[in-house]
Scaffold this active site. Structure first.
Site, PDB file in Angstrom:
ATOM      1  N   ASP A 279       0.820  -1.212   0.000  1.00  0.00           N
ATOM      2  CA  ASP A 279       0.000   0.000   0.000  1.00  0.00           C
ATOM      3  C   ASP A 279       0.859   1.269   0.000  1.00  0.00           C
ATOM      4  OD1 ASP A 279      -2.550   1.194  -0.086  1.00  0.00           O
ATOM      5  OD2 ASP A 279      -3.317  -0.175   1.439  1.00  0.00           O
TER       6      ASP A 279
ATOM      7  N   TRP B 194      -2.890   3.468  -6.266  1.00  0.00           N
ATOM      8  CA  TRP B 194      -4.095   4.254  -6.526  1.00  0.00           C
ATOM      9  C   TRP B 194      -4.017   5.138  -7.769  1.00  0.00           C
ATOM     10  CZ3 TRP B 194      -2.746   6.587  -1.282  1.00  0.00           C
ATOM     11  CH2 TRP B 194      -2.786   5.602  -0.291  1.00  0.00           C
ATOM     12  N   GLY B 195      -2.944   5.022  -8.548  1.00  0.00           N
ATOM     13  CA  GLY B 195      -2.868   5.721  -9.829  1.00  0.00           C
ATOM     14  C   GLY B 195      -2.468   7.172  -9.777  1.00  0.00           C
TER      15      GLY B 195
ATOM     16  N   ASP C  34     -10.089   3.426  -3.880  1.00  0.00           N
ATOM     17  CA  ASP C  34     -10.810   2.228  -3.476  1.00  0.00           C
ATOM     18  C   ASP C  34     -12.181   2.125  -4.136  1.00  0.00           C
ATOM     19  OD1 ASP C  34      -8.678   1.716  -1.866  1.00  0.00           O
ATOM     20  OD2 ASP C  34      -9.708   2.130   0.028  1.00  0.00           O
TER      21      ASP C  34
END
Length: 414
Positions: free
Chosen positions: A133, A177-178, A198
């Protein structure tokens, strides 16, 4: 682009279960073993869902005196090594979670500045997969590098452990998350990368993710794939047709397929969606790795970004023909149709046999055009195979008639 030792051609796309969507921090070894047993008894393992992945909240809040991450003994009294041995003995692979910052998103120890130590720990515990993450990022004055640099550190650590132990590297899944265009550099470090924030258990979240990924779908190949986030099927907020569309898009775009629902309450309809063998065969195609891509946007002009009404007409190659997907983003039933020559993977002047991948029926032969009634928020998935020359004498002589020209220069048709 530089490919490190983690970049290898994968035999299968990732499929399995992840604890976060349903359990979040309420995890323990019984949850994991019960989940594995259910996956086996429900036929999910046999269908290809062979990973059982632990997400956040499995550790103590502080490392031990040796600097090691320690599994929470109240949640995992038998230890992680025993848990992974149990999963492996039942035919599964095991996944674990960490973070590129000081802490995970849940406030547990992250791996920044401990990458090699943690990679060694995860290997010792017996894990095959690492979701990584992007929370609790250290100050720039400490890292002196951007997001790719922090993911490189763990990628190199995994490669180092694999080399020293003469073992297969853990699959490295980047949950970035880009924000820094991870689809451009992700395959340099891992096998999959999150492209958006998300996912939510509602239709508008799905269409937003589909819309965004429609513009970067070509980033997926055998060396890495866009991760559209975990499956929301079975969480109760999606209609049957929305759930089927959700799974179809994720499967045909070759996203990792990780279930996040309560398997003890799974319905027959949900299980039938998750185990559609014909679409899984395309998802796991050993010859063609590419994601499907849009060939016409439909409601909007081509290349229009619309988070509620993304591209509707998609196609892609498979080892057994061309797959076509029509996605109805409207709140009502729609008649959807396309000219066969609109997709680049079908040839002019040929006809094609049609296999409906949801009805599991052979629907005859298509000549030039296909039409279907599609339910609101529903999907049609078809596999087309070449069936020879189209019938003689069709008028106009070209399917794309507005540029159809005789050899003397005369435009014909239309």
């Amino acid at each position: 682009m530089r490919y490190n030792t983690l970049s290898y051609k994968t035999e299968l796309w990732d499929m399995g279960y992840n604890t976060w969507n349903f359990y979040q921090c309420n995890i323990n070894e019984k949850v994991l073993t019960t989940t594995a047993n259910l996956m086996k008894s429900l036929g999910l393992l046999d269908a290809g869902y062979n990973y059982v992945n632990i997400d956040d909240c499995y550790a103590l809040k502080k490392r031990n005196a040796a600097g090691l991450i320690v599994e929470d003994p109240a949640k995992f009294p038998s230890g992680m090594a025993n848990l992974t041995s149990y999963l492996h003995s039942h035919g599964f692979k095991a996944g674990i979670y960490s973070d590129s910052g000081w802490m995970t998103c849940g406030g547990y120890p992250g791996s920044y500045d401990n990458e090699l130590l943690d990679a060694q720990t995860f290997h010792k515990w017996g894990f095959d997969y690492l979701k990584y993450d992007n929370c609790a990022i250290p100050y720039d004055s400490i890292t002196r590098e951007n997001t790719p640099g922090r993911y490189r550190r763990m990628s190199d650590a995994i490669a180092s452990v694999a080399k020293s132990t003469k073992s297969t590297p853990m699959v490295f899944s980047l949950c970035e998350w880009g924000w820094q265009q991870v689809w451009l550099w992700g395959k340099e470090f891992g096998q999959s990368w999150r492209t958006t924030g998300d996912i939510g258990p509602y239709w508008e979240s799905l269409t937003n993710i589909i819309n965004f990924n429609s513009f970067i779908a070509s980033s997926t190949d055998y060396y890495g794939r866009n991760d559209l986030d975990m499956l929301q099927i079975g969480n109760g907020n999606l209609t049957y047709h929305e759930a089927r569309s959700h799974w179809t898009v994720w499967a045909l775009m070759k996203s990792p397929l990780f279930i996040g629902t309560n398997l003890s309450a799974i319905t027959k309809e949900t299980l039938e969606i998750l185990t559609n063998r014909e679409i899984i065969a395309i998802n796991q195609d050993p010859v063609i790795a590419d994601s499907i891509t849009p060939f016409r946007w439909g409601l909007n002009p081509d290349w229009t970004s619309n988070s509620t009404h993304p591209a509707q007409y998609w196609s892609g190659r498979t080892q057994n023909g061309t797959v076509v997907m029509m996605l109805n983003t409207l709140n009502k039933q729609a008649t959807m149709s396309f000219n066969l020559t609109e997709t680049p993977w079908l040839r002019s002047g040929r006809q094609y046999s049609v296999r409906d991948l949801w009805a599991h029926t052979n629907n005859g032969t298509a000549v030039r055009k296909i039409s279907a009634q599609v339910p609101p928020h529903g999907v049609v998935a078809l596999l087309l195979k070449d069936a020879g020359d189209e019938p003689a004498g069709l008028n106009p002589p070209c399917a794309v008639w507005w540029q159809c020209t005789d050899k003397n220069g005369t435009h014909v048709g239309g």
